[in-house]
Structures are given as structure tokens and as C-alpha cells.
Design an enzyme around this catalytic site. Structure first.
Site, short mmCIF file in Angstrom:
data_model
loop_
_atom_site.label_atom_id
_atom_site.label_comp_id
_atom_site.label_asym_id
_atom_site.label_seq_id
_atom_site.Cartn_x
_atom_site.Cartn_y
_atom_site.Cartn_z
N CYS A 39 0.27 -1.11 -0.25
CA CYS A 39 -0.25 -0.28 -0.14
C CYS A 39 1.19 0.93 -0.27
O CYS A 39 1.83 1.33 0.73
CB CYS A 39 -1.16 -0.21 1.05
SG CYS A 39 -1.98 1.31 1.76
N ASP A 41 0.60 3.81 1.51
CA ASP A 41 0.48 3.79 3.53
C ASP A 41 1.46 4.48 3.81
O ASP A 41 2.86 3.72 4.09
CB ASP A 41 -0.72 2.63 4.35
CG ASP A 41 -0.62 3.15 5.60
OD1 ASP A 41 0.07 4.12 6.91
OD2 ASP A 41 -1.72 3.91 5.66
N ARG A 43 2.52 4.88 6.87
CA ARG A 43 3.10 3.47 7.99
C ARG A 43 4.10 2.12 7.81
O ARG A 43 4.03 1.90 8.25
CB ARG A 43 2.29 4.15 8.40
CG ARG A 43 1.15 5.15 9.46
CD ARG A 43 -0.02 4.61 10.22
NE ARG A 43 -0.90 4.33 9.24
CZ ARG A 43 -2.27 4.08 9.34
NH1 ARG A 43 -3.04 4.15 10.74
NH2 ARG A 43 -3.36 3.94 8.26
N HIS A 98 -1.76 -4.04 5.27
CA HIS A 98 -1.42 -3.83 6.73
C HIS A 98 -2.75 -3.11 7.44
O HIS A 98 -3.90 -3.08 6.91
CB HIS A 98 -0.42 -2.45 6.54
CG HIS A 98 -1.67 -1.60 6.13
ND1 HIS A 98 -1.92 0.06 6.45
CD2 HIS A 98 -1.44 -1.40 4.56
CE1 HIS A 98 -2.55 0.68 6.52
NE2 HIS A 98 -2.04 -0.05 4.83
N CYS A 101 -5.78 -0.21 6.82
CA CYS A 101 -5.61 0.44 5.54
C CYS A 101 -6.94 1.14 5.58
O CYS A 101 -8.34 0.75 5.61
CB CYS A 101 -5.90 -1.06 4.83
SG CYS A 101 -5.59 -0.74 3.23
#
Length: 220
Positions: A39, A41, A43, A98, A101
Site C-alpha cells: 500500500c 500508506d 506507515r 497492512h 488500511c
């Protein structure tokens, strides 16, 4: 922005020199063994997570770690995967979702992304995930529902991955292996899909099989 510029100075002054030989070697070409699809993302950091070095991972990122099936889109995903598989000859492909999400939350609550037409359109490539969750996980809610969606989406995207001609050909040849992972942000744990168990298990307990098949049992 100043934080990033300061980081570049730190990289050049402290981190680059110990790896200078590696970077000089990489300047002549790359030979990664793994395509890591995850992703966008902020993080999740594939290199930090796997403690890999520059040149180890060929990385593809997008919202929801989605792989449109063959013929469904003309985006960069298919081109990136084709290059990794057919040109670079990667041996393994990992699709890593993850926890928490946002893309999967948007999939579950389409009204939350109604004002984001590009995002809504992109998430349509995960419609199979939404339908599986709707039909099989009606007893879940909150974080447990999001977790089940993240896991099912990894499996759906692995199936989409198999539809890409370059991937299908290598799978027939038997020299390409697919892996489904889920990273839990708050604990650092990584879970891998075990087709024998039909569940995600801690990656430390997982024995990768030659042919990852999807026969998940809904037990959450």
C-alpha cells in the site's frame, strides 16, 4: 520539507559512505529477487520491515495494494509487474497488506470516498474483496471487519496477479513463487497466508509452499 532536506544531508554525510561500494555496484544495474507490492500508506516501509538493502526489493505501491486483473486497466501496475517478472526475473512476489488500511475502510464504506472519484474508481478493482466480505463476514464489525477485509484483499489481489500473462507463464514454468502477507503496524508482526492451514499465520511459523492456492476458511 526542511525535515526531508536535513535527512538528505544526513544520508549523504553518515549513511551513504558505508554503502558506497553497494551503490557503485547498483549504478551498473539491478538484480532484485523479489517484487514487493504494498500500500501507499506512509506507515509501512518495505525495506525497514524486511531489513533489506537498496537493490534487494523491486517495489510497487498503490492505495490498497491492488493489482487490476489482466485487461481491466491500463495503469502502471501491469507494466511494473511485467518488467519485474519478464525483464528482471524476480523469483518471488509478495503482496503485503497492512492493519488499519484506509483504502479497505473506503471499500467497506464507499460513502466515505464519494467525493474522491479517482479513489472510488480505483477501489472498483477490489470489488471482489468487498463482495466476499459482505457475503461471509457479516458477523464482524470495527477493526475485526477491517482486518478480515485486508486479509481477503491480499488473497483477491494474488488471484488477480495470476491473470497477468507474464506471471501466469512463470508460474507454469515453476520458477516464480507468490506470497500473501499482512503487516500489523502497532506490533510489527507480519502474517503470511498458509494455504495448507487456510489462514494467515505468523511469518516465523510459515513454511512457504511451491503453489500458493486460495482455500481460506472463514473462522474469524
Amino acid at each position: 520539507m526542511q525535515k526531508l532536506i536535513k535527512g538528505i544531508h544526513q544520508f549523504q554525510e553518515e549513511n551513504f559512505r558505508p554503502l558506497q561500494g553497494l551503490f557503485e555496484k547498483l549504478s551498473k544495474g539491478q538484480n532484485p529477487e523479489t517484487l514487493f507490492i504494498t500500500c501507499s500508506d506512509s506507515r509501512i516501509d518495505p525495506n525497514l520491515l524486511t531489513q533489506s538493502q537498496p537493490g534487494d526489493l523491486f517495489i510497487l505501491r498503490n492505495a490498497g495494494n491492488i493489482v487490476p486483473p489482466h485487461g481491466a486497466a491500463n495503469g502502471g501496475e501491469a507494466a511494473t509487474i511485467e518488467f519485474a517478472v519478464a525483464a528482471l526475473g524476480v523469483k518471488d512476489i509478495i503482496i503485503c497488506g497492512h492493519s488499519h488500511c484506509g483504502a479497505m475502510k473506503g471499500l467497506l464504506e464507499p460513502e466515505a470516498v464519494a467525493t474522491l472519484p479517482a479513489v472510488s474508481s480505483w477501489l472498483s478493482h477490489a470489488e471482489t474483496t468487498r463482495r466476499i466480505v459482505q457475503d461471509n463476514y457479516g458477523h464482524l464489525e470495527g477493526d475485526k471487519l477491517v482486518t478480515a477485509t485486508v486479509e481477503e484483499n491480499v488473497l483477491v489481489q494474488l488471484e488477480n496477479l495470476r491473470t497477468l500473462p507474464a506471471v501466469a507463464s512463470r508460474l507454469v514454468k515453476g520458477d516464480l513463487h507468490l506470497h500473501g502477507w499482512v503487516y500489523k503496524i502497532e506490533t510489527g508482526d507480519v502474517f503470511a497466508y498458509d494455504s495448507t492451514e487456510g489462514q494467515f499465520v505468523p511469518v516465523s511459523q510459515h513454511q512457504p509452499s511451491e503453489a500458493l492456492s486460495r482455500r481460506r476458511t472463514v473462522t474469524i
